[in-house]
Design an enzyme around this catalytic site. Structure first.
Site, PDB file in Angstrom:
ATOM      1  CG  ASP A   1      -1.997  -0.977   1.294  1.00 29.04           C
ATOM      2  OD1 ASP A   1      -2.161  -1.551   0.308  1.00 29.04           O
ATOM      3  OD2 ASP A   1      -2.477  -1.426   2.202  1.00 29.04           O
TER       4      ASP A   1
HETATM    5  N1  URA Z   1      -1.673  -5.490   4.144  1.00 26.04           N
HETATM    6  C1  URA Z   1      -2.154  -4.280   4.011  1.00 26.04           C
HETATM    7  O1  URA Z   1      -3.231  -4.009   4.779  1.00 26.04           O
HETATM    8  N2  URA Z   1      -1.187  -3.605   3.462  1.00 26.04           N
HETATM    9  C2  URA Z   1      -0.087  -3.768   2.704  1.00 26.04           C
HETATM   10  O2  URA Z   1       0.574  -3.109   2.298  1.00 26.04           O
HETATM   11  C3  URA Z   1       0.331  -5.035   2.766  1.00 26.04           C
HETATM   12  C4  URA Z   1      -0.659  -6.184   3.149  1.00 26.04           C
END
Ligand code: URA
Length: 240
Positions: A103
């Site tokens: 993310d």
């Molecule tokens: N889970 C999440 O919520 N974000 C990420 O970047 C990776 C796994």
């Protein structure tokens, strides 16, 4: 790309297939520096193919690890934000794609490659590649989380129940999480069930490959041959 050598030559030299046999027999075709006369030889996009002095193909497979900083998009293009590609040296970026996104605000190990077969292996659910994260949380953790993560959570939107997730409490506000799938915002949504906001999320490993501690946020380096094979060989042995 995978093709028989005679088909490849016929296409790239605009020659009829019957002209290829004598060409191969004459010893003028080299694959990866070795003269090849076998028309059935299978070539991929990563073979170096030369006829006389003309290089018909010189793609090389590239595999990179990046220590992704927060505030950068895991995409090759974005109209608004800096992307992970912007952090890689320009002469390394051609045809790269991301093998397992993080993310916008997540940090840590991100793999990039131009080898679609390799990255597909990493994302196949049946290969059970484990991804390891360090998270910090707004509210204190309790043993209830460990149980709930291990049991799996039902996500109505996708109509799926998450596979067992290993949660190890490290301190009151931090934990290690190990997943073998990657649902949309999975970790944040799982802690969201407890109304507990994830403050930081850092990926430390994918399968047996750990983020190189020598890389600061924003830095990258090519994978070593052993590291590429390490992940390529992982899979069915990695079931929880
Ligand atoms: N889970 C999440 O919520 N974000 C990420 O970047 C990776 C796994």
């Amino acid at each position: 790309m995978q093709a028989r050598l005679d088909r490849f030559l016929s296409k790239h030299l605009s020659l009829q297939r019957k002209a290829i046999k004598p060409l191969l027999a004459s010893g003028r075709v080299q694959v990866d520096g070795v003269v090849v006369s076998d028309a059935d030889r299978i070539v991929t996009q990563f073979n170096h193919i030369v006829v006389d002095d003309a290089v018909l193909q010189q793609h090389v497979a590239r595999y990179l690890m990046l220590n992704k900083p927060a505030g950068v998009v895991s995409a090759t293009k974005d109209a608004k934000h800096k992307t992970v590609i912007d952090l890689i040296e320009e002469d390394q970026t051609a045809d790269l794609h991301i093998a397992g996104r993080l993310d916008f605000n997540s940090t840590g190990l991100l793999l990039l490659t131009n080898d679609g077969r390799w990255s597909r292996q990493l994302s196949l659910p049946e290969n059970n590649i484990r991804k390891r994260y360090r998270v910090t949380l707004e509210k204190p953790l309790t043993e209830d989380y460990v149980q709930a993560f291990s049991a799996g959570m039902y996500f109505e939107f996708e109509n799926i129940t998450t596979r067992p997730v290993e949660l190890t409490i490290l301190t009151e506000h931090s934990a290690e999480v190990v997943l073998c799938e990657g649902r949309y915002h999975q970790i944040k949504r799982m802690f969201g069930r407890f109304n507990n906001e994830v403050l930081t999320l850092h990926r430390t490993a994918i399968g047996d490959l750990s983020l190189d501690n020598a890389l600061s946020l924003g830095e990258s380096r090519p994978l070593r041959g052993g590291e590429v094979r390490l992940l390529a060989n992982q899979g069915i042995n990695n079931v929880f």
